[in-house]
Design a protein around this motif. Structure first.
Motif, PDB file in Angstrom:
ATOM      1  N   MET A  53     -22.975 -13.885  -9.940  1.00 53.16           N
ATOM      2  CA  MET A  53     -21.515 -14.635  -9.924  1.00 53.16           C
ATOM      3  C   MET A  53     -21.645 -15.532  -9.127  1.00 53.16           C
ATOM      4  SD  MET A  53     -17.454 -13.666  -9.472  1.00 53.16           S
ATOM      5  CE  MET A  53     -17.337 -12.405 -10.747  1.00 53.16           C
ATOM      6  N   TYR A  54     -21.269 -16.967  -9.428  1.00 49.42           N
ATOM      7  CA  TYR A  54     -21.314 -18.168  -8.776  1.00 49.42           C
ATOM      8  C   TYR A  54     -19.870 -18.077  -7.892  1.00 49.42           C
ATOM      9  CZ  TYR A  54     -24.773 -20.167 -11.912  1.00 49.42           C
ATOM     10  OH  TYR A  54     -25.602 -20.466 -12.513  1.00 49.42           O
ATOM     11  N   LYS A  55     -20.036 -18.827  -6.622  1.00 45.73           N
ATOM     12  CA  LYS A  55     -18.846 -18.736  -6.003  1.00 45.73           C
ATOM     13  C   LYS A  55     -18.608 -20.325  -5.569  1.00 45.73           C
ATOM     14  CE  LYS A  55     -16.815 -17.296  -1.206  1.00 45.73           C
ATOM     15  NZ  LYS A  55     -17.142 -16.531   0.005  1.00 45.73           N
ATOM     16  N   ILE A  56     -17.314 -20.941  -5.772  1.00 47.32           N
ATOM     17  CA  ILE A  56     -16.848 -22.203  -5.388  1.00 47.32           C
ATOM     18  C   ILE A  56     -16.105 -22.083  -3.991  1.00 47.32           C
ATOM     19  CG2 ILE A  56     -15.721 -24.115  -6.236  1.00 47.32           C
ATOM     20  CD1 ILE A  56     -15.920 -23.349  -9.201  1.00 47.32           C
ATOM     21  N   VAL A  57     -16.547 -22.891  -3.124  1.00 47.83           N
ATOM     22  CA  VAL A  57     -15.716 -22.859  -1.958  1.00 47.83           C
ATOM     23  C   VAL A  57     -14.925 -24.088  -2.107  1.00 47.83           C
ATOM     24  CG1 VAL A  57     -15.748 -22.963   0.509  1.00 47.83           C
ATOM     25  CG2 VAL A  57     -17.381 -21.491  -0.716  1.00 47.83           C
ATOM     26  N   GLY A  58     -13.502 -24.319  -1.891  1.00 50.40           N
ATOM     27  CA  GLY A  58     -12.980 -25.705  -2.044  1.00 50.40           C
ATOM     28  C   GLY A  58     -11.617 -25.254  -3.011  1.00 50.40           C
ATOM     29  N   PHE A  59     -10.613 -25.742  -2.150  1.00 47.20           N
ATOM     30  CA  PHE A  59      -9.173 -25.781  -2.837  1.00 47.20           C
ATOM     31  C   PHE A  59      -9.403 -26.230  -4.216  1.00 47.20           C
ATOM     32  CE2 PHE A  59      -4.776 -27.203  -3.424  1.00 47.20           C
ATOM     33  CZ  PHE A  59      -4.132 -25.732  -3.293  1.00 47.20           C
ATOM     34  N   PRO A  60      -8.983 -25.486  -5.276  1.00 49.95           N
ATOM     35  CA  PRO A  60      -8.893 -25.985  -6.627  1.00 49.95           C
ATOM     36  C   PRO A  60      -8.417 -27.448  -7.062  1.00 49.95           C
ATOM     37  CG  PRO A  60      -8.184 -23.676  -6.703  1.00 49.95           C
ATOM     38  CD  PRO A  60      -8.129 -24.497  -5.266  1.00 49.95           C
ATOM     39  N   ARG A  61      -7.425 -28.021  -6.340  1.00 47.49           N
ATOM     40  CA  ARG A  61      -6.748 -29.288  -6.601  1.00 47.49           C
ATOM     41  C   ARG A  61      -7.861 -30.320  -5.717  1.00 47.49           C
ATOM     42  NH1 ARG A  61      -3.258 -30.386 -10.145  1.00 47.49           N
ATOM     43  NH2 ARG A  61      -1.817 -29.050 -10.660  1.00 47.49           N
ATOM     44  N   THR A  62      -8.983 -30.206  -5.890  1.00 44.74           N
ATOM     45  CA  THR A  62      -9.840 -31.162  -5.079  1.00 44.74           C
ATOM     46  C   THR A  62     -11.055 -31.616  -6.138  1.00 44.74           C
ATOM     47  OG1 THR A  62     -11.252 -29.189  -4.188  1.00 44.74           O
ATOM     48  CG2 THR A  62      -9.348 -30.362  -3.082  1.00 44.74           C
ATOM     49  N   ARG A  63     -12.043 -32.160  -5.767  1.00 44.27           N
ATOM     50  CA  ARG A  63     -13.283 -32.135  -6.806  1.00 44.27           C
ATOM     51  C   ARG A  63     -13.875 -30.778  -7.404  1.00 44.27           C
ATOM     52  NH1 ARG A  63     -13.685 -35.951  -2.740  1.00 44.27           N
ATOM     53  NH2 ARG A  63     -13.690 -38.135  -3.449  1.00 44.27           N
TER      54      ARG A  63
ATOM     55  N   LEU B  23     -19.303 -23.487 -19.708  1.00 47.63           N
ATOM     56  CA  LEU B  23     -20.674 -22.481 -19.731  1.00 47.63           C
ATOM     57  C   LEU B  23     -20.385 -21.209 -20.008  1.00 47.63           C
ATOM     58  CD1 LEU B  23     -22.624 -24.214 -16.727  1.00 47.63           C
ATOM     59  CD2 LEU B  23     -23.188 -24.364 -18.877  1.00 47.63           C
ATOM     60  N   GLY B  24     -19.143 -20.828 -19.666  1.00 46.12           N
ATOM     61  CA  GLY B  24     -18.849 -19.311 -19.892  1.00 46.12           C
ATOM     62  C   GLY B  24     -19.303 -18.522 -18.819  1.00 46.12           C
ATOM     63  N   GLU B  25     -19.637 -18.925 -17.463  1.00 45.45           N
ATOM     64  CA  GLU B  25     -20.370 -18.088 -16.381  1.00 45.45           C
ATOM     65  C   GLU B  25     -19.251 -17.798 -15.659  1.00 45.45           C
ATOM     66  OE1 GLU B  25     -23.512 -17.612 -15.674  1.00 45.45           O
ATOM     67  OE2 GLU B  25     -23.942 -18.273 -17.685  1.00 45.45           O
ATOM     68  N   ALA B  26     -19.250 -16.629 -15.201  1.00 43.89           N
ATOM     69  CA  ALA B  26     -18.411 -16.052 -14.171  1.00 43.89           C
ATOM     70  C   ALA B  26     -18.316 -16.650 -12.855  1.00 43.89           C
ATOM     71  CB  ALA B  26     -18.682 -14.561 -14.023  1.00 43.89           C
ATOM     72  N   TYR B  27     -17.421 -16.815 -12.190  1.00 44.19           N
ATOM     73  CA  TYR B  27     -17.153 -17.451 -10.751  1.00 44.19           C
ATOM     74  C   TYR B  27     -15.924 -17.028 -10.060  1.00 44.19           C
ATOM     75  CZ  TYR B  27     -13.709 -20.828 -12.916  1.00 44.19           C
ATOM     76  OH  TYR B  27     -12.903 -21.399 -13.454  1.00 44.19           O
ATOM     77  N   GLU B  28     -16.145 -17.178  -8.774  1.00 44.36           N
ATOM     78  CA  GLU B  28     -14.963 -16.718  -7.937  1.00 44.36           C
ATOM     79  C   GLU B  28     -14.619 -17.924  -7.247  1.00 44.36           C
ATOM     80  OE1 GLU B  28     -15.228 -13.699  -4.894  1.00 44.36           O
ATOM     81  OE2 GLU B  28     -17.527 -14.266  -4.781  1.00 44.36           O
TER      82      GLU B  28
ATOM     83  N   SER C 215     -20.304 -31.668   6.819  1.00 40.25           N
ATOM     84  CA  SER C 215     -19.458 -32.914   6.558  1.00 40.25           C
ATOM     85  C   SER C 215     -17.847 -32.268   6.427  1.00 40.25           C
ATOM     86  CB  SER C 215     -19.668 -33.842   5.320  1.00 40.25           C
ATOM     87  OG  SER C 215     -19.288 -32.748   4.120  1.00 40.25           O
ATOM     88  N   GLY C 216     -17.817 -30.801   5.925  1.00 40.93           N
ATOM     89  CA  GLY C 216     -16.728 -30.348   5.693  1.00 40.93           C
ATOM     90  C   GLY C 216     -16.153 -30.656   4.444  1.00 40.93           C
ATOM     91  N   LYS C 217     -16.598 -31.171   3.622  1.00 42.74           N
ATOM     92  CA  LYS C 217     -16.162 -31.667   2.339  1.00 42.74           C
ATOM     93  C   LYS C 217     -16.385 -30.493   1.381  1.00 42.74           C
ATOM     94  CE  LYS C 217     -17.522 -35.583   0.407  1.00 42.74           C
ATOM     95  NZ  LYS C 217     -18.435 -36.669  -0.316  1.00 42.74           N
ATOM     96  N   VAL C 218     -15.352 -30.588   0.397  1.00 44.36           N
ATOM     97  CA  VAL C 218     -15.456 -29.620  -0.710  1.00 44.36           C
ATOM     98  C   VAL C 218     -15.476 -30.236  -2.088  1.00 44.36           C
ATOM     99  CG1 VAL C 218     -14.129 -27.644   0.494  1.00 44.36           C
ATOM    100  CG2 VAL C 218     -13.050 -29.206  -0.845  1.00 44.36           C
ATOM    101  N   PRO C 219     -16.063 -29.572  -3.094  1.00 45.41           N
ATOM    102  CA  PRO C 219     -16.528 -28.134  -3.136  1.00 45.41           C
ATOM    103  C   PRO C 219     -18.095 -27.747  -2.777  1.00 45.41           C
ATOM    104  CG  PRO C 219     -16.761 -29.528  -5.320  1.00 45.41           C
ATOM    105  CD  PRO C 219     -16.387 -30.450  -4.292  1.00 45.41           C
ATOM    106  N   ILE C 220     -18.238 -26.701  -2.539  1.00 47.44           N
ATOM    107  CA  ILE C 220     -19.385 -26.010  -2.285  1.00 47.44           C
ATOM    108  C   ILE C 220     -19.633 -25.073  -3.210  1.00 47.44           C
ATOM    109  CG2 ILE C 220     -20.869 -24.919  -0.472  1.00 47.44           C
ATOM    110  CD1 ILE C 220     -18.763 -26.017   1.374  1.00 47.44           C
ATOM    111  N   LEU C 221     -20.775 -25.043  -3.737  1.00 46.46           N
ATOM    112  CA  LEU C 221     -21.390 -23.905  -4.954  1.00 46.46           C
ATOM    113  C   LEU C 221     -21.969 -22.914  -4.156  1.00 46.46           C
ATOM    114  CD1 LEU C 221     -21.167 -22.843  -7.688  1.00 46.46           C
ATOM    115  CD2 LEU C 221     -23.292 -23.885  -8.009  1.00 46.46           C
ATOM    116  N   VAL C 222     -21.831 -21.864  -4.067  1.00 46.35           N
ATOM    117  CA  VAL C 222     -22.793 -20.934  -3.539  1.00 46.35           C
ATOM    118  C   VAL C 222     -23.556 -19.828  -4.613  1.00 46.35           C
ATOM    119  CG1 VAL C 222     -23.049 -18.853  -1.758  1.00 46.35           C
ATOM    120  CG2 VAL C 222     -21.269 -20.374  -1.525  1.00 46.35           C
TER     121      VAL C 222
END
Length: 201
Positions: A1-11, A22-27, A44-51
């Motif tokens: 599962m992918y992980k997105i680090v970043g508040f949703p109302r950003t990029r 893609l139909g891929e699972a993520y948190e 830089s402290g910027k989001v998003p970041i994909l793990v």
């Protein structure tokens, strides 16, 4: 599962939208920009970041390009003329549309108040409108910027249109660009992404 680090109302919305397509699972870890969680993965402290596994990928366009290439969807193969055209639309979205929106945002609430230049927002609105005029000229007969094929370029441009609504930039109320943006918002993956964004408020 992918992980997105970043508040949703950003990029982060861009990455969520693509993963829905893609139909891929993520948190999602709704970390804010410049938070400790963001800085731990991106200096830089910027989001998003994909793990992805043990690796962290930064910058939304790079993340979307990586995911599309990895899964072989919503992109044309590297080294093709189609990919070059696709990339030109992606770059146009970032340089022209996002550039105007980001400069306006920085001079509204991001930069320290004492160095903001509020008057520059009028220039940003003008540049954004000129960008929409160019987009109308570049749109072909197909439903998306690359004709029949929906790509990550559409995600970048579509996200910028939503950002424009939030920033109170004018969008066309009729015509080719209006119809194009409407088609993007009608995609099931976009609606699914937006439901998750709203739920995260």
């Amino acid at each position: 599962m992918y992980k997105i680090v970043g508040f949703p109302r950003t990029r982060a919305m861009r990455v969520m939208w693509l993963l829905e397509e893609l139909g891929e699972a993520y948190e999602v870890d709704p970390a804010m920009p410049q938070s400790d969680a963001a800085r731990a993965l991106n200096p830089s402290g910027k989001v998003p970041i994909l793990v992805d596994g043990d690796s962290a990928i930064t910058e939304s366009v790079a993340i979307c390009t990586y995911l599309a290439d990895k899964h072989g969807q919503f992109t044309f193969p590297p080294g093709t003329l189609e990919r070059a055209r696709q990339d030109s639309f992606t770059q146009f979205g970032v340089d022209v549309l996002e550039g105007a929106l980001w400069t306006a945002a920085k001079n509204t609430f991001i930069l320290p108040e004492e160095i903001r230049v509020p008057a520059v927002k009028d220039v940003c609105r003008m540049e954004f409108q000129r960008g929409l005029e160019v987009l109308e000229q570049r749109l072909g007969a197909g439903p998306y910027v690359m004709g029949e094929t929906f790509t990550i370029a559409d995600i970048i441009i579509g996200h910028c249109s939503g950002w424009a609504v939030f920033a109170k930039f004018d969008l066309p109320k009729e015509g080719p660009v209006h119809e194009y943006l409407k088609r993007l918002r009608e995609r099931p993956a976009f609606k699914s992404m937006m439901a998750k964004v709203e739920a995260a408020q």
